[in-house]
Design an enzyme around this catalytic site. Sequence first.
Site, PDB file in Angstrom:
ATOM      1  N   ASP A  40       6.870  10.272  -4.996  1.00 33.80           N
ATOM      2  CA  ASP A  40       5.490  10.767  -4.990  1.00 33.80           C
ATOM      3  C   ASP A  40       5.417  12.171  -4.438  1.00 33.80           C
ATOM      4  O   ASP A  40       5.802  12.409  -3.289  1.00 33.80           O
ATOM      5  CB  ASP A  40       4.624   9.858  -4.110  1.00 33.80           C
ATOM      6  N   MET A  42       2.857  15.251  -3.467  1.00 30.88           N
ATOM      7  CA  MET A  42       1.440  15.488  -3.157  1.00 30.88           C
ATOM      8  C   MET A  42       1.244  16.911  -2.649  1.00 30.88           C
ATOM      9  O   MET A  42       2.091  17.429  -1.920  1.00 30.88           O
ATOM     10  CB  MET A  42       0.987  14.511  -2.076  1.00 30.88           C
ATOM     11  N   MET A 142      -3.068   4.265 -12.033  1.00 32.21           N
ATOM     12  CA  MET A 142      -3.157   4.071 -10.579  1.00 32.21           C
ATOM     13  C   MET A 142      -4.017   2.845 -10.288  1.00 32.21           C
ATOM     14  O   MET A 142      -5.106   2.694 -10.833  1.00 32.21           O
ATOM     15  CB  MET A 142      -3.783   5.306  -9.913  1.00 32.21           C
ATOM     16  N   PHE A 148      -2.144   7.857  -0.497  1.00 32.86           N
ATOM     17  CA  PHE A 148      -1.555   7.117   0.624  1.00 32.86           C
ATOM     18  C   PHE A 148      -0.963   5.798   0.159  1.00 32.86           C
ATOM     19  O   PHE A 148      -1.528   5.143  -0.726  1.00 32.86           O
ATOM     20  CB  PHE A 148      -2.625   6.846   1.689  1.00 32.86           C
ATOM     21  N   GLY A 149       0.146   5.427   0.782  1.00 30.09           N
ATOM     22  CA  GLY A 149       0.688   4.097   0.573  1.00 30.09           C
ATOM     23  C   GLY A 149      -0.104   3.088   1.385  1.00 30.09           C
ATOM     24  O   GLY A 149      -0.953   3.461   2.205  1.00 30.09           O
ATOM     25  N   GLY A 150       0.145   1.818   1.131  1.00 30.58           N
ATOM     26  CA  GLY A 150      -0.426   0.763   1.958  1.00 30.58           C
ATOM     27  C   GLY A 150      -1.886   0.444   1.709  1.00 30.58           C
ATOM     28  O   GLY A 150      -2.517  -0.232   2.516  1.00 30.58           O
ATOM     29  N   GLY A 181       0.306   1.275  -6.702  1.00 32.87           N
ATOM     30  CA  GLY A 181      -0.676   1.159  -5.631  1.00 32.87           C
ATOM     31  C   GLY A 181      -1.005  -0.285  -5.316  1.00 32.87           C
ATOM     32  O   GLY A 181      -1.552  -0.995  -6.154  1.00 32.87           O
TER      33      GLY A 181
END
Length: 221
Positions: A40, A42, A142, A148-150, A181
């Site tokens: 990823d 960003m 997505m 953000f992860g999580g 995601g």
Amino acid sequence: MSRHCHTPILAPSILGADHANLAEAVATVEQTGLEWVHIDIMDGHFVPNLSFGPGVVAALRKRSRLFFDVHLMLDNPHLYVEAFAEAGADLISIHVEPDYDIGGTLEHIRRLGCKTGIVLNPATPAAHIEPYLDTVDLVLAMTVQPGFGGQSFREDVLPKLAEIDAVRRSRGLSFRLEVDGGIDTARAPLCREQGVDTFVAGTAFFRAADKAAFAAAIHAL
Ligand code: DX5
Ligand code: ZN
């Protein structure tokens, strides 16, 4: 006969790994017997976070023969595709939402010798990617707002996955359909039912005590 046109691939996202040990993260993916790793990128602008640059990708390339699935979350991806291709990306996916020459950038990625992907956010209608479906190798839908992860998986994206799969069938296309995601072994089957064949998992994979079992659960879908 299976209704799916591809067998499932698990692409662990190193965003969910220990960033002080990225070489170990790709080694873990390899030792689990997987072929893909998701990276990823960003820019702190298209998404409100920063992650890795081409230097990190190039450094990992020296340590790994995995298929590098590079997801660019950038406002100006056209300015960076060459750098990521040179760094060793195998596939470069670009978002449909920012304002730039999307068709030309996909063509550029292909000329650089990489596979191409088009990405859409949860709120972006499938119609926005339709002009590119004839040429791409992968569509990344997505299942969280990127950055953000999580985060929690967005079930409201499921009908759109089915819609993209339906266009794929009706046009006789063979791009991979990837989700990214909030993917775990509970959510992946819901996506598989809609035609998904490529599963990104960051947190769930890197936190799994038994990574081989996690991978086997995805491969069995
Ligand atoms: C989100 C990234 C994802 C992220 C997924 O912006 O594109 O690839 O790593 O992480 P999890 O699996 O934790 O939702
Ligand atoms: Zn991603």
